[in-house]
Design an enzyme around this catalytic site. Structure first.
Site, PDB file in Angstrom:
ATOM      1  N   GLY A 109       2.188 -21.625 -96.484  1.00  0.00           N
ATOM      2  CA  GLY A 109       3.451 -21.411 -95.801  1.00  0.00           C
ATOM      3  C   GLY A 109       4.252 -20.206 -96.253  1.00  0.00           C
ATOM      4  N   TYR A 110       3.831 -19.529 -97.302  1.00  0.00           N
ATOM      5  CA  TYR A 110       4.592 -18.377 -97.771  1.00  0.00           C
ATOM      6  C   TYR A 110       4.450 -17.216 -96.779  1.00  0.00           C
ATOM      7  CZ  TYR A 110       4.953 -20.630-102.402  1.00  0.00           C
ATOM      8  OH  TYR A 110       5.222 -21.495-103.443  1.00  0.00           O
TER       9      TYR A 110
END
Length: 326
Positions: free
Chosen positions: A60-61
């Site tokens: 998700g970064y």
């Protein structure tokens, strides 16, 4: 660089882990303060040259672009077999009903996507980013076990959750002879020590490696209390972590500054040394936006705080509401 076993496992990791949330395309996701690839690569290379072999990212970064940047850098600057590569799964990566979470469907989908972005056929440490209240933990644990047995991950880890949840996970895996978690990545620093109450003793008892995130409290421990950075101004999540007990937090920051001034060193070294010296900590996860951040982190490993200094740093602390998980 000192290398330690990660919990009760046999894999050895550097005493520092480079956190890669700092790296990513700023226009992707909600991290406008991230560094694009041309600025990220020199820092990853510097970390390798300093002896760091442990790198942590997440799907998700920056909408997956952190994984992409890290994967390309490792391919260019290192031998894959010498790197301990960690990523995480949980947060939504697609708008459909199964685009996130820890169901069997989501985990199988997301491990393949992470491997594509990282440009590798396995990760060394696959971590659940948060607890999924919508999925039975047994379903999650069996899916993770199958990911390991398929060769797509070597070890499993967990991140911020309640101690009872982690204990339940460890027991369920042991009961069914599934691959156990070997690490806990939790929120821990001089401004947030609630993990000392239950999670840290549990990890010691179960021989779990502890790899704390935000060991410098999003930089609050490294600068004057009223000073802001681009990240502190735009990081909405980080802004929610330290909003209580302001007076006690300010007193802690002042003690860090006082000890740093007396020693003639940057405040970051004092704050990180406090975390690294805790016997239950394996490797703090440090972010780096500048070269100096890495050199300070390395210097902190050889900084031996005295018992008096530790007492000064810890004395102002006041209990905080839980922050970092719900």
């Amino acid at each position: 660089m000192i290398y330690k076993n990660l919990g009760g496992s046999g894999v050895r990791v550097s005493q520092l882990c480079l956190g890669c949330m700092t790296f990513g395309v700023p226009e992707r996701g909600d991290h406008r303060w991230t560094l694009p690839e041309e600025q990220s690569r020199p820092l990853i290379r510097q970390a390798l040259e300093l002896g760091i072999n442990f790198f942590d990212t997440a799907n998700g970064y920056s909408d997956g672009t952190s994984e992409e940047i890290l994967g390309r850098a490792i391919k260019d600057f290192a031998r894959r077999e010498e790197i301990v590569l960690a990523t995480k799964v949980f947060f939504p990566m697609a708008p459909d009903a199964n685009g996130g979470g820890l169901s069997r469907k989501a985990i199988f989908r997301q491990i393949d996507a992470s491997l594509r972005r990282l440009g590798t056929d396995y990760v060394d440490l696959y971590q659940i980013h948060r607890w999924d209240y919508a999925t039975p933990i047994e379903e999650t644990l069996e899916a993770l076990h199958d990911v390991v047995k398929s060769g797509k991950a070597r070890y499993l880890g967990a991140s911020s959750m309640w101690a009872w949840q982690f204990s339940k996970s460890l027991y369920a895996a042991r009961q069914r002879n599934w691959t156990p978690f070997v690490s806990m990545q939790n929120h821990y620093n001089l401004l947030y020590r609630e993990e000392e109450r239950e999670m840290m003793p549990l990890c010691v008892d179960q021989k779990i490696g502890v790899i704390p995130w935000s060991p410098l409290a999003r930089g609050r421990l490294t600068r004057a209390w009223d000073e802001q950075t681009e990240r502190s101004r735009t990081d909405e999540y980080g802004g929610k972590l330290y909003v209580s007990n302001i007076d006690s937090d300010r007193a802690v920051v002042e003690q860090v500054a006082k000890i740093a001034a007396a020693r003639g060193i940057p405040k970051a070294q004092v704050a990180l040394a406090w975390v690294a010296q805790k016997p239950f900590v394996t490797a703090p996860i440090v972010g780096a936006a500048r070269s100096q951040h890495l050199t300070d982190a390395i210097a902190a490993l050889s900084l031996a705080l005295t018992a008096e200094e530790i007492a000064q740093l810890e004395a102002p602390y006041a209990p905080h509401p839980i922050a970092g998980h719900a």
